[in-house]
Motif scaffolding. Structure first.
Motif, mmCIF file in Angstrom:
data_model
loop_
_atom_site.group_PDB
_atom_site.id
_atom_site.type_symbol
_atom_site.label_atom_id
_atom_site.label_comp_id
_atom_site.label_asym_id
_atom_site.label_seq_id
_atom_site.Cartn_x
_atom_site.Cartn_y
_atom_site.Cartn_z
ATOM 1 N N LEU A 48 55.475 -81.229 -48.426
ATOM 2 C CA LEU A 48 56.302 -80.726 -49.621
ATOM 3 C C LEU A 48 55.875 -81.026 -50.999
ATOM 4 O O LEU A 48 55.272 -82.092 -51.010
ATOM 5 C CB LEU A 48 57.694 -81.218 -49.376
ATOM 6 C CG LEU A 48 58.349 -80.907 -48.207
ATOM 7 C CD1 LEU A 48 59.586 -81.606 -48.073
ATOM 8 C CD2 LEU A 48 58.562 -79.528 -47.814
ATOM 9 N N ALA A 49 55.621 -79.982 -51.730
ATOM 10 C CA ALA A 49 54.967 -80.397 -52.973
ATOM 11 C C ALA A 49 55.841 -79.484 -54.276
ATOM 12 O O ALA A 49 56.403 -78.357 -54.327
ATOM 13 C CB ALA A 49 53.512 -80.032 -53.242
ATOM 14 N N ILE A 50 56.342 -80.115 -55.316
ATOM 15 C CA ILE A 50 56.854 -79.857 -56.305
ATOM 16 C C ILE A 50 56.087 -80.025 -57.759
ATOM 17 O O ILE A 50 55.222 -80.953 -57.583
ATOM 18 C CB ILE A 50 58.557 -80.182 -56.433
ATOM 19 C CG1 ILE A 50 58.508 -81.689 -56.616
ATOM 20 C CG2 ILE A 50 59.013 -80.032 -55.258
ATOM 21 C CD1 ILE A 50 59.678 -82.499 -57.146
ATOM 22 N N PRO A 51 56.310 -79.158 -58.717
ATOM 23 C CA PRO A 51 55.391 -79.579 -59.971
ATOM 24 C C PRO A 51 55.835 -80.899 -60.506
ATOM 25 O O PRO A 51 57.071 -81.488 -60.256
ATOM 26 C CB PRO A 51 55.800 -78.346 -60.829
ATOM 27 C CG PRO A 51 56.637 -77.411 -60.150
ATOM 28 C CD PRO A 51 56.912 -78.110 -58.826
ATOM 29 N N GLY A 52 55.098 -81.572 -61.323
ATOM 30 C CA GLY A 52 55.345 -82.665 -62.054
ATOM 31 C C GLY A 52 56.205 -82.334 -63.167
ATOM 32 O O GLY A 52 56.403 -81.434 -63.585
ATOM 33 N N PHE A 53 56.978 -83.401 -63.574
ATOM 34 C CA PHE A 53 57.902 -83.311 -64.819
ATOM 35 C C PHE A 53 57.437 -83.633 -65.884
ATOM 36 O O PHE A 53 56.327 -84.568 -65.950
ATOM 37 C CB PHE A 53 58.887 -84.280 -64.544
ATOM 38 C CG PHE A 53 59.851 -84.080 -63.134
ATOM 39 C CD1 PHE A 53 60.907 -82.786 -62.909
ATOM 40 C CD2 PHE A 53 59.684 -84.878 -62.278
ATOM 41 C CE1 PHE A 53 61.249 -82.828 -61.928
ATOM 42 C CE2 PHE A 53 60.301 -84.677 -60.946
ATOM 43 C CZ PHE A 53 61.273 -83.631 -60.785
ATOM 44 N N ASP A 54 57.600 -82.804 -67.169
ATOM 45 C CA ASP A 54 56.873 -83.077 -68.271
ATOM 46 C C ASP A 54 57.620 -83.899 -69.167
ATOM 47 O O ASP A 54 58.893 -83.711 -69.463
ATOM 48 C CB ASP A 54 56.635 -81.718 -69.068
ATOM 49 C CG ASP A 54 56.060 -81.985 -70.461
ATOM 50 O OD1 ASP A 54 55.463 -83.022 -70.636
ATOM 51 O OD2 ASP A 54 55.896 -80.889 -70.970
ATOM 52 N N PHE A 55 57.186 -85.180 -69.209
ATOM 53 C CA PHE A 55 58.240 -86.055 -70.223
ATOM 54 C C PHE A 55 57.398 -86.409 -71.483
ATOM 55 O O PHE A 55 57.748 -87.261 -72.120
ATOM 56 C CB PHE A 55 57.999 -87.703 -69.534
ATOM 57 C CG PHE A 55 58.989 -87.491 -68.144
ATOM 58 C CD1 PHE A 55 60.559 -87.379 -68.088
ATOM 59 C CD2 PHE A 55 58.336 -87.526 -66.803
ATOM 60 C CE1 PHE A 55 60.944 -87.211 -67.056
ATOM 61 C CE2 PHE A 55 59.066 -87.528 -65.803
ATOM 62 C CZ PHE A 55 60.423 -87.441 -65.833
ATOM 63 N N SER A 56 56.718 -85.474 -72.128
ATOM 64 C CA SER A 56 56.120 -85.540 -73.479
ATOM 65 C C SER A 56 57.390 -85.546 -74.355
ATOM 66 O O SER A 56 58.472 -84.817 -74.181
ATOM 67 C CB SER A 56 55.244 -84.390 -73.561
ATOM 68 O OG SER A 56 55.736 -83.058 -73.384
ATOM 69 N N LEU A 57 57.182 -85.766 -75.605
ATOM 70 C CA LEU A 57 58.019 -85.925 -76.534
ATOM 71 C C LEU A 57 57.409 -85.123 -77.751
ATOM 72 O O LEU A 57 56.162 -85.468 -78.179
ATOM 73 C CB LEU A 57 58.481 -87.358 -76.899
ATOM 74 C CG LEU A 57 59.427 -87.606 -77.919
ATOM 75 C CD1 LEU A 57 60.779 -87.144 -77.606
ATOM 76 C CD2 LEU A 57 59.148 -89.103 -78.391
ATOM 77 N N ALA A 58 58.208 -84.273 -78.111
ATOM 78 C CA ALA A 58 57.722 -83.667 -79.350
ATOM 79 C C ALA A 58 58.871 -83.912 -80.661
ATOM 80 O O ALA A 58 59.800 -84.009 -80.411
ATOM 81 C CB ALA A 58 57.740 -81.972 -79.264
#
Length: 132
Positions: free
Chosen positions: A118-128
């Motif tokens: 099972l694979a899911i995309p990574g979460f984007d924790f970038s801050l703008a």
């Protein structure tokens, strides 16, 4: 002239005891009329779980759902892997979720054993920051 029997004393009793034991054993293994059949063996799923390109952290929840209803769940182990049994879902397609994100679907099979990574995309924790 004296007639002597050549059978051992009690041999008939041992035979009857053996016959009784055999009939009891067979009768215990035969279901009574009108009883439900035994449940089908589960479909066993196992495999690696990744989020982005990394193994999922230990404790990440993996769930199996049919028509949106959870039918089984487990957590990822320290090696980024899971094991899950899904019981009695003939003709159903199982949807697998990792941390509540859909990861895969697979049809339920009677007594199946399936490796399903099972694979899911990574979460984007970038801050703008706006405005710049």
């Amino acid at each position: 002239m004296k007639i002597v029997s050549k059978t051992r004393p009690g041999a008939g009793g041992a035979f009857l005891a053996l016959l009784l034991a055999l009939s009891l054993t067979l009768s215990l293994g035969t279901p009574a009329l009108g009883t439900a059949p035994p449940p089908a063996p589960p479909h066993f799923f196992y495999g690696a779980v990744t989020i982005g390109d990394q193994p999922a952290p230990e404790g990440t929840v993996v769930s199996a759902r049919v028509a949106g209803v959870e039918v089984a769940s487990t957590t990822v182990d320290a090696y980024g892997e899971y094991e899950l049994e899904v019981f009695d879902r003939p003709d159903d397609t199982i949807d697998f979720y990792v941390a509540d994100v859909w990861a895969a679907s697979y049809p339920w099979k009677w007594g199946g054993v399936t490796r399903l990574d099972l694979a899911i995309p990574g979460f984007d924790f970038s801050l703008a920051v706006y405005p710049t």
